[in-house]
Enzyme design. Structure first.
Site, short mmCIF file in Angstrom:
data_model
loop_
_atom_site.label_atom_id
_atom_site.label_comp_id
_atom_site.label_asym_id
_atom_site.label_seq_id
_atom_site.Cartn_x
_atom_site.Cartn_y
_atom_site.Cartn_z
N LYS A 35 22.72 41.11 44.23
CA LYS A 35 22.03 40.09 43.44
C LYS A 35 20.77 40.66 42.79
O LYS A 35 20.54 40.46 41.60
CB LYS A 35 21.61 38.91 44.34
CG LYS A 35 22.77 38.10 44.85
CD LYS A 35 22.29 36.90 45.67
CE LYS A 35 21.51 37.28 46.91
NZ LYS A 35 22.25 38.09 47.88
N THR A 36 19.98 41.35 43.58
CA THR A 36 18.74 41.89 43.02
C THR A 36 19.06 42.95 41.97
O THR A 36 18.43 43.01 40.91
CB THR A 36 17.85 42.46 44.14
OG1 THR A 36 17.59 41.41 45.08
CG2 THR A 36 16.54 42.97 43.60
N ASP A 220 14.37 35.68 41.78
CA ASP A 220 15.14 36.25 42.89
C ASP A 220 14.90 35.37 44.13
O ASP A 220 13.91 34.65 44.20
CB ASP A 220 14.65 37.68 43.18
CG ASP A 220 15.68 38.49 43.98
OD1 ASP A 220 16.75 37.95 44.31
OD2 ASP A 220 15.40 39.67 44.26
N GLU A 221 15.79 35.42 45.10
CA GLU A 221 15.64 34.66 46.36
C GLU A 221 15.38 33.18 46.08
O GLU A 221 14.49 32.57 46.68
CB GLU A 221 14.49 35.24 47.20
CG GLU A 221 14.57 36.73 47.45
CD GLU A 221 15.49 37.09 48.62
OE1 GLU A 221 16.12 36.19 49.20
OE2 GLU A 221 15.60 38.30 48.90
N GLN A 251 20.63 32.66 53.39
CA GLN A 251 19.40 33.38 53.70
C GLN A 251 18.16 32.52 53.46
O GLN A 251 17.07 33.04 53.23
CB GLN A 251 19.31 34.65 52.86
CG GLN A 251 20.39 35.66 53.22
CD GLN A 251 20.19 36.97 52.48
OE1 GLN A 251 19.28 37.72 52.76
NE2 GLN A 251 21.05 37.22 51.51
N ARG A 604 20.23 43.52 57.06
CA ARG A 604 19.31 44.55 56.52
C ARG A 604 19.84 45.94 56.82
O ARG A 604 19.43 46.92 56.20
CB ARG A 604 17.91 44.44 57.15
CG ARG A 604 17.11 43.17 56.90
CD ARG A 604 17.07 42.79 55.46
NE ARG A 604 18.11 41.81 55.19
CZ ARG A 604 18.55 41.53 53.97
NH1 ARG A 604 18.08 42.13 52.92
NH2 ARG A 604 19.52 40.64 53.78
#
Ligand code: ATP
Ligand code: MG
Length: 754
Positions: A35-36, A220-221, A251, A604
């Site tokens: 995504k990023t 983002d996020e 998330q 992560r």
């Protein structure tokens, strides 16, 4: 740049999102699916293919670190200086706006930012000024209330008390707090967002300008935006802009701070015609890690539903380790890091993640003992240390005399004979005449209502600040800092403080001068350098630590690990009560948020993942006995390898035979880097596993057992980590609080159990 060059590092679904026709877009996808990467490529695509000016792009990231990375990646992709783009966190961007439009926002030009500690101090003062009982009106709760209201965009005057007297008082505190901040020219974090939102809402011309300018807003996020952040984006986007947001409902981990995962659905309603892109391939983690993450999160209900797969390798099993206490856990982590670096990993490839900040200290100690450099993100960071805040308070006063919080902090530091009584008079004068403490001091002095000694001392303080301001005007920033630290008397004050602590404080103050020297300001800033530096100190705390260039182990809470990735991850403290956190266990919503946090943690990891827990843990000075976190049992056992069977350490263990046959040694845990007695500890545990098999107490040893607290004549107090051998030759390894780990002959050590 050719379109192929931009798209060649993307899969088909990612390409579709990056090169989509302008229009509201939502990329909804799981962890590590790119995504990023898509968001960054989209910016590059807009600029290089659609001819969009970098000036019309505004991108919101989750941390300052992420913003810096994004700038770097865009610079690399396009060969453009990233400075032209507005990239930052919501808070950072809001701050930038308020600096540009302070007048319209109703702020003094030199307004300062309050961090959470400063804010609490102001709330406490307000509670006192309103003569409320602070045991009933707990300042921390009120702070939470105020921030919660601001996150929802509510001002005291728009709040109704619904006839509830408790609520009425809380609103009164909120109103008084607002007034105090306004008077002092300071604003807190939540205020940054609310104020900049209101700036646009109430100034149609400004809003129109920014709406025209920022045609491309990227976030983002997105799952962790709160109400005011969402409204901010929505206002800016207006009808013309083409927002591009990416997120993952699994998330969403800031619900407790007001984040609204529903914003994902709301976005689709508010921006009709939104195209949704889904990415399903994970590029980050091994198959094993990804399967574990998928299995874990499957226990949550009400998910938006996403699939995630990888064509990467299966990889190693996930390793769990049952430590008998937090020190043993820390040592385990250190050993795994040493092992990894011996095998060629860099230290920065290793991350230690934990649920709460307080857990870091023990691990820090173990890392220090092993001489492994590390960095802590979040927690008590450089700019939050007391002496740094003292120095910053002086600097803030030099810049803005009305900053009451800073005034309070340093008016009598170092001690200069300004007593509580004089200060009370000053506060009362300020309150009665709506003056800042600075003005109130001057007023009280000239009105002669202070005692002669108090008046003289206070006068000297005011004169000192004026003098510092005069002397530092026009100097380069680091010289200003240098002068203020010395001239204020702070440096001498801490020099007099004995021992390591004082030394560290002096070093920290000196480090502040270096920080000022290395400081570069934003190109668009209209502020003085000092004010900009002070704002930077609050906003960027923790992200500009000294040894950034050094290869170091990365330590952070799970919350601050969002969006990042590391080849090797140690997720520590997996005990019910700690993680999931005690206060969430009985609340389904809370428990699911904790599980999402665990999902964030697990995802992560790229190649190797350790999950550890301790049977006994001393945290905040209290001993707790934990059971392994339910999150571990939610991971299929075939993905897990236990490094060593769980042991019952609460049972007494008197020495042990050092023959280690199976157990720890056999499952791969045995070597203790730097330890005096590799392997033998496994034997001790072996004994512990079999409570029936007591070994004769070593002669002279008064029944030492693992985890026992003991006192030594020279080394002080510590905890027994290991008892090895018996009889005359028995040895114990003790971790002393002040002297670290020592191996001692039990016979001679004269340890006293406590
Ligand atoms: P998170 O949800 O954790 O924020 P994300 O969806 O933002 O994750 P990224 O950080 O963008 O994921 O990507 C995860 C990793 O996968 C990164 O190392 C990234 O460079 C890599 N990656 C993403 N897409 C591809 C691709 N098409 N080919 C190779 N690597 C990729
Ligand atoms: Mg990401």
């Amino acid at each position: 740049m050719q379109p192929e060059d931009l798209l060649k590092h993307l899969n088909e679904a990612q390409r579709a999102a990056v090169s989509a026709l302008p229009g509201p877009i939502l990329v909804l996808a799981g962890a590590g699916s790119g995504k990023t990467r898509v968001l960054v490529s989209r910016i590059a695509w807009l600029i290089s293919q659609e001819g969009v000016s970098p000036h019309s792009v505004l991108a919101v990231t989750f941390t300052n670190k992420a913003a810096a990375e994004m700038r770097g990646r865009i610079e690399n992709l396009l060969g453009l200086p990233g400075g032209a783009l507005w990239v930052g966190t919501f808070h950072g961007l809001a701050h930038r706006l308020l600096r540009l439009h302070w007048r319209e926002a109703g702020l003094p030009q030199t307004f300062q930012i309050l961090d959470s500690d400063d804010q609490l101090r102001v709330v406490k003062k307000v509670v006192k000024a309103l003569e409320l009982d602070d045991t009933r009106w707990v300042p921390k709760d009120l702070q939470y209330f105020i921030n919660g209201q601001k996150d929802e965009g509510r001002r005291p005057k728009t709040l109704a008390d619904d006839g509830d007297p408790t609520r009425r008082t809380m609103i009164r505190v909120y109103a008084a707090y607002e007034e105090a901040c306004q008077r002092a020219g300071v604003i807190d974090f939540a205020e940054l967002l609310l104020r900049s939102f209101e700036l646009w809402r109430d100034h149609a011309d400004l809003l129109a300008h920014y709406q025209r300018r920022f045609r491309h807003v990227l976030v983002d996020e997105f799952q962790d935006t709160n109400s005011i952040q969402y409204q901010w984006v929505r206002l800016l986007a207006g009808r013309e802009s083409l927002p591009f947001v990416v997120g993952d409902d699994d998330q969403s981990i800031y619900g407790w701070r007001g984040a609204r995962v529903e914003n994902i659905q709301r976005y689709q309603r508010d921006f009709p015609g939104t195209t949704v892109y889904r990415l399903e391939q994970n590029y980050r983690s091994t198959g094993t890690i990804l399967n574990a993450a998928n299995a874990l999160i499957a226990n949550n209900s009400g998910r938006m539903g996403k699939t995630l797969w990888t064509d990467g390798v299966k990889g190693e099993p996930i390793r769990t380790y049952a430590a008998f206490n937090e020190r043993d856990e820390a040592n385990f982590v250190v050993e795994r890091i040493l092992e990894s670096t011996r095998l060629g990993a860099r230290r920065q490839d290793c991350a230690v993640l934990y649920r709460s900040n307080a857990q870091s200290r023990v691990i820090e100690e173990a890392l220090i003992a092993a001489r492994i450099p590390y960095r802590v993100y979040g927690g008590l960071r450089f700019f939050e240390r007391a002496e740094i805040k003292d120095a910053l308070a002086y600097l803030r006063l030099v810049s803005n005399r009305r900053d009451d919080g800073s005034f309070e902090r340093v008016v009598n530091l170092p001690t200069r004979g300004i007593g509580a009584k004089s200060l009370d008079i000053v506060r009362d004068t300020g309150k009665a005449q709506a003056l800042s403490l600075w003005e109130a001091s001057a007023t009280a002095i000239s009105a002669g209502i202070l005692g002669p000694k108090g008046a003289a001392a206070l006068h000297a303080f005011l004169a000192l600040i004026e003098k510092l301001a005069r002397e530092t005007a026009g100097l380069p920033l680091h010289e200003q800092v240098d002068r203020v630290i010395a001239g204020s008397g702070l440096l001498d004050h801490f020099r007099k403080e004995k021992g390591e602590r004082g030394e560290a404080r002096v070093e920290n103050l000196e480090e502040l001068v270096s920080a000022a020297r290395g400081f570069t300001r934003e190109e668009t800033s209209e502020l003085g350098e000092l004010d900009e530096f002070l704002a930077h100190a609050v906003l960027e705390s923790g992200e500009g630590q000294a040894s950034e260039w050094e290869d170091s182990v990365q330590m952070m809470t799970l919350h601050s690990a969002k969006g990042l990735e590391f080849p090797i991850v140690c997720l520590v403290g997996l005990e019910d009560g700690l993680f999931p956190h005690q206060r969430s266990i009985n609340d389904i919503g809370g428990l699911e948020e904790e599980r999402r946090l665990a999902y964030v943690g697990v995802t992560r990891a790229m190649h190797r993942l350790y999950l550890t827990y301790a049977e006994q843990r001393r945290l905040h000075g209290v001993d707790q006995y934990g059971t392994p976190s339910r999150f571990i049992s939610e991971i299929p056992t075939e993905l897990i390898e236990e490094v060593r069977p769980r042991v019952q350490v609460s049972r007494p263990l008197y020495g042990s035979s050092s023959s280690s046959g199976h157990g720890a040694g056999a499952s791969g845990y045995g070597s203790r880097a730097g330890g005096a007695s590799s392997g033998s500890r496994a034997g001790a545990y072996q004994g512990a596993k079999d409570p029936g098999r007591y070994v004769e107490p070593p002669s002279g040893g008064a029944g030492m057992k693992l985890g026992q607290r003991v006192r030594h004549g020279r080394f002080g107090e510590g905890v027994v980590l290991r008892v090895d051998g018996n009889g005359q030759g028995a040895q114990v390894e003790v971790n002393f609080e002040h002297s670290g780990r020592k191996v001692l002959m039990l016979q001679y050590a004269n340890l006293e159990p406590i």
